[in-house]
Design a protein around this motif. Structure first.
Motif, PDB file in Angstrom:
ATOM      1  N   GLN A  64       0.526  -1.217  -0.029  1.00 18.14           N
ATOM      2  CA  GLN A  64      -0.032  -0.028   0.000  1.00 18.14           C
ATOM      3  C   GLN A  64       0.886   1.195  -0.162  1.00 18.14           C
ATOM      4  OE1 GLN A  64      -3.677   0.026   2.426  1.00 18.14           O
ATOM      5  NE2 GLN A  64      -2.606  -1.673   3.438  1.00 18.14           N
ATOM      6  N   VAL A  65       0.423   2.234  -0.603  1.00 24.84           N
ATOM      7  CA  VAL A  65       1.156   3.481  -0.964  1.00 24.84           C
ATOM      8  C   VAL A  65       0.546   4.742  -0.345  1.00 24.84           C
ATOM      9  CG1 VAL A  65       2.305   4.854  -2.678  1.00 24.84           C
ATOM     10  CG2 VAL A  65       2.464   2.587  -2.836  1.00 24.84           C
ATOM     11  N   ALA A  66       1.065   5.644   0.405  1.00 23.23           N
ATOM     12  CA  ALA A  66       0.380   6.886   0.981  1.00 23.23           C
ATOM     13  C   ALA A  66       1.527   8.004   0.650  1.00 23.23           C
ATOM     14  CB  ALA A  66       0.193   6.798   2.257  1.00 23.23           C
ATOM     15  N   LEU A  67       1.050   9.154   0.691  1.00 24.40           N
ATOM     16  CA  LEU A  67       1.640  10.419   0.458  1.00 24.40           C
ATOM     17  C   LEU A  67       1.701  10.974   2.111  1.00 24.40           C
ATOM     18  CD1 LEU A  67       3.155  12.247  -1.643  1.00 24.40           C
ATOM     19  CD2 LEU A  67       1.392  13.732  -1.110  1.00 24.40           C
ATOM     20  N   GLY A  68       2.760  11.746   2.421  1.00 26.57           N
ATOM     21  CA  GLY A  68       2.816  12.250   3.674  1.00 26.57           C
ATOM     22  C   GLY A  68       3.455  13.486   3.630  1.00 26.57           C
ATOM     23  N   SER A  69       2.949  14.309   3.418  1.00 26.90           N
ATOM     24  CA  SER A  69       3.482  15.917   2.933  1.00 26.90           C
ATOM     25  C   SER A  69       2.895  17.026   3.915  1.00 26.90           C
ATOM     26  CB  SER A  69       3.124  16.090   1.547  1.00 26.90           C
ATOM     27  OG  SER A  69       3.603  17.543   1.195  1.00 26.90           O
ATOM     28  N   ALA A  70       3.749  17.842   3.972  1.00 28.21           N
ATOM     29  CA  ALA A  70       3.167  19.470   4.689  1.00 28.21           C
ATOM     30  C   ALA A  70       2.581  20.249   3.696  1.00 28.21           C
ATOM     31  CB  ALA A  70       4.340  19.915   5.268  1.00 28.21           C
ATOM     32  N   SER A  71       2.723  19.627   2.299  1.00 32.19           N
ATOM     33  CA  SER A  71       2.050  20.616   1.426  1.00 32.19           C
ATOM     34  C   SER A  71       0.541  20.774   1.284  1.00 32.19           C
ATOM     35  CB  SER A  71       2.775  20.269  -0.102  1.00 32.19           C
ATOM     36  OG  SER A  71       1.983  20.869  -1.109  1.00 32.19           O
ATOM     37  N   LYS A  72       0.104  21.815   1.284  1.00 33.81           N
ATOM     38  CA  LYS A  72      -1.265  22.031   1.244  1.00 33.81           C
ATOM     39  C   LYS A  72      -2.082  21.826  -0.241  1.00 33.81           C
ATOM     40  CE  LYS A  72      -2.491  24.506   5.355  1.00 33.81           C
ATOM     41  NZ  LYS A  72      -3.324  25.413   5.784  1.00 33.81           N
ATOM     42  N   ALA A 100      -0.578  19.360  -2.199  1.00 34.54           N
ATOM     43  CA  ALA A 100      -0.038  18.043  -2.432  1.00 34.54           C
ATOM     44  C   ALA A 100      -1.159  17.305  -3.603  1.00 34.54           C
ATOM     45  CB  ALA A 100      -0.169  17.095  -1.383  1.00 34.54           C
ATOM     46  N   LYS A 101      -2.267  17.131  -3.290  1.00 36.86           N
ATOM     47  CA  LYS A 101      -3.270  16.565  -4.312  1.00 36.86           C
ATOM     48  C   LYS A 101      -3.479  17.017  -5.740  1.00 36.86           C
ATOM     49  CE  LYS A 101      -6.395  14.606  -0.738  1.00 36.86           C
ATOM     50  NZ  LYS A 101      -7.802  14.649  -0.295  1.00 36.86           N
ATOM     51  N   PHE A 102      -3.159  18.493  -5.802  1.00 36.33           N
ATOM     52  CA  PHE A 102      -3.059  19.234  -7.161  1.00 36.33           C
ATOM     53  C   PHE A 102      -1.878  18.857  -7.649  1.00 36.33           C
ATOM     54  CE2 PHE A 102      -1.660  23.185  -9.556  1.00 36.33           C
ATOM     55  CZ  PHE A 102      -2.586  23.226 -10.305  1.00 36.33           C
ATOM     56  N   ILE A 103      -0.809  18.761  -7.038  1.00 39.40           N
ATOM     57  CA  ILE A 103       0.687  18.461  -7.785  1.00 39.40           C
ATOM     58  C   ILE A 103       0.407  16.987  -8.248  1.00 39.40           C
ATOM     59  CG2 ILE A 103       2.986  17.977  -7.148  1.00 39.40           C
ATOM     60  CD1 ILE A 103       2.685  20.484  -5.123  1.00 39.40           C
ATOM     61  N   LEU A 104       0.074  16.016  -7.319  1.00 35.76           N
ATOM     62  CA  LEU A 104      -0.314  14.624  -7.708  1.00 35.76           C
ATOM     63  C   LEU A 104      -1.002  14.553  -9.135  1.00 35.76           C
ATOM     64  CD1 LEU A 104      -0.597  12.746  -4.415  1.00 35.76           C
ATOM     65  CD2 LEU A 104       1.400  12.840  -5.700  1.00 35.76           C
ATOM     66  N   ASP A 105      -1.985  15.294  -9.260  1.00 41.53           N
ATOM     67  CA  ASP A 105      -2.687  15.249 -10.504  1.00 41.53           C
ATOM     68  C   ASP A 105      -1.923  15.931 -11.544  1.00 41.53           C
ATOM     69  OD1 ASP A 105      -5.128  14.342  -9.475  1.00 41.53           O
ATOM     70  OD2 ASP A 105      -5.845  16.303  -8.743  1.00 41.53           O
ATOM     71  N   GLN A 106      -1.171  17.052 -11.412  1.00 41.55           N
ATOM     72  CA  GLN A 106      -0.600  17.580 -12.520  1.00 41.55           C
ATOM     73  C   GLN A 106       0.597  16.706 -13.133  1.00 41.55           C
ATOM     74  OE1 GLN A 106      -2.578  20.338 -13.111  1.00 41.55           O
ATOM     75  NE2 GLN A 106      -0.403  21.310 -13.425  1.00 41.55           N
ATOM     76  N   LEU A 107       1.012  15.735 -12.149  1.00 45.13           N
ATOM     77  CA  LEU A 107       2.208  14.571 -12.338  1.00 45.13           C
ATOM     78  C   LEU A 107       1.517  13.542 -12.888  1.00 45.13           C
ATOM     79  CD1 LEU A 107       4.321  15.415  -9.270  1.00 45.13           C
ATOM     80  CD2 LEU A 107       4.791  16.146 -11.495  1.00 45.13           C
ATOM     81  N   ASN A 108       0.387  13.236 -12.955  1.00 49.09           N
ATOM     82  CA  ASN A 108      -0.416  12.086 -13.309  1.00 49.09           C
ATOM     83  C   ASN A 108       0.059  10.953 -12.564  1.00 49.09           C
ATOM     84  OD1 ASN A 108      -2.252  10.762 -15.144  1.00 49.09           O
ATOM     85  ND2 ASN A 108      -0.709  10.531 -16.517  1.00 49.09           N
ATOM     86  N   ILE A 109       0.010  11.197 -11.303  1.00 49.10           N
ATOM     87  CA  ILE A 109       0.521   9.823 -10.595  1.00 49.10           C
ATOM     88  C   ILE A 109      -0.414   9.641  -9.327  1.00 49.10           C
ATOM     89  CG2 ILE A 109       2.890   9.607 -11.260  1.00 49.10           C
ATOM     90  CD1 ILE A 109       3.358  11.275  -8.529  1.00 49.10           C
TER      91      ILE A 109
END
Length: 210
Positions: A111-119, A121-130
């Protein structure tokens, strides 16, 4: 250390993508507007630090004291500029091996999770297509305590439904390494051994783990 790994938690900046340069440009622009210089050396102090804390450090560098209301306005202004930069992001900016390693873990049933301080983060993941490669995303919108506090990793682990001992964290900042250890998780440092001495393993990038 990977034998019993059931879950993996990734930091975003410096591990999957280098958005730090866009943070720097946005902070530098803000400093210029406020009438002082903000250097790349100054920027090192902001690594892994929340937006408001980063702003306080920036103002300390500039020798400025502002009201809470002004702080909030400046933080919003900086974020607008940062979002302007990252809205041009695409998957060509993923760090070497990042996407391949995420796919590899999922194929192993981890299982894979993201743990980031960035607000953002979801937008960036979408932009990167991951975004589709993550089971759980915990970011600055869900946590109140910045690393080295383990809150972000503990919350990610709970959402994955896993024990800390079964999770490996991937981090590029010393504060993140400390947060992972405080959470009772093992940690892979992405970067330099002399900086990330407390990590269980240090690699230059995720491509080394493929």
């Amino acid at each position: 250390m990977f034998e019993q790994m059931k879950g993996a938690i990734f930091d975003l900046d410096g591990v999957l993508v280098d958005t730090a340069k866009y943070h720097f440009l946005a902070w530098r622009e803000l400093a210029n507007q406020l009438g002082f210089e903000f250097t790349e050396q100054d920027n090192e102090r902001l690594k892994g630090v929340s937006r408001m804390e980063s702003l306080r450090i920036l103002l300390e560098i500039g020798g400025l004291h502002l009201s809470e209301h002004e702080l909030l306005q400046l933080a919003a202004k900086k974020n607008e500029k940062y979002v302007e930069y990252i809205s041009k992001l695409n998957d060509s900016e993923l760090l070497p091996g990042a996407k391949a390693y995420l796919i590899d873990l999922r194929e192993q049933g981890i299982q894979v999770a993201l743990g980031s301080a960035s607000k953002n983060a979801k937008f960036i993941l979408d932009q990167l297509n991951i975004a589709y490669l993550f089971d759980v995303v915990i970011d600055g919108n869900q946590v109140t305590k910045a690393k080295p506090d383990p809150e972000v990793f503990l919350l990610a682990g709970q959402n994955l439904g896993l024990e800390p001992k079964d999770i490996v964290v991937f981090e590029d900042a010393t504060a993140g390494v400390e947060a992972a250890l405080a959470a009772g998780m093992r940690v892979v440092g992405i970067g330099q051994k002399d900086v990330l001495q407390r990590a269980d393993l240090v690699v230059a990038g995720l491509y080394e783990l493929l």
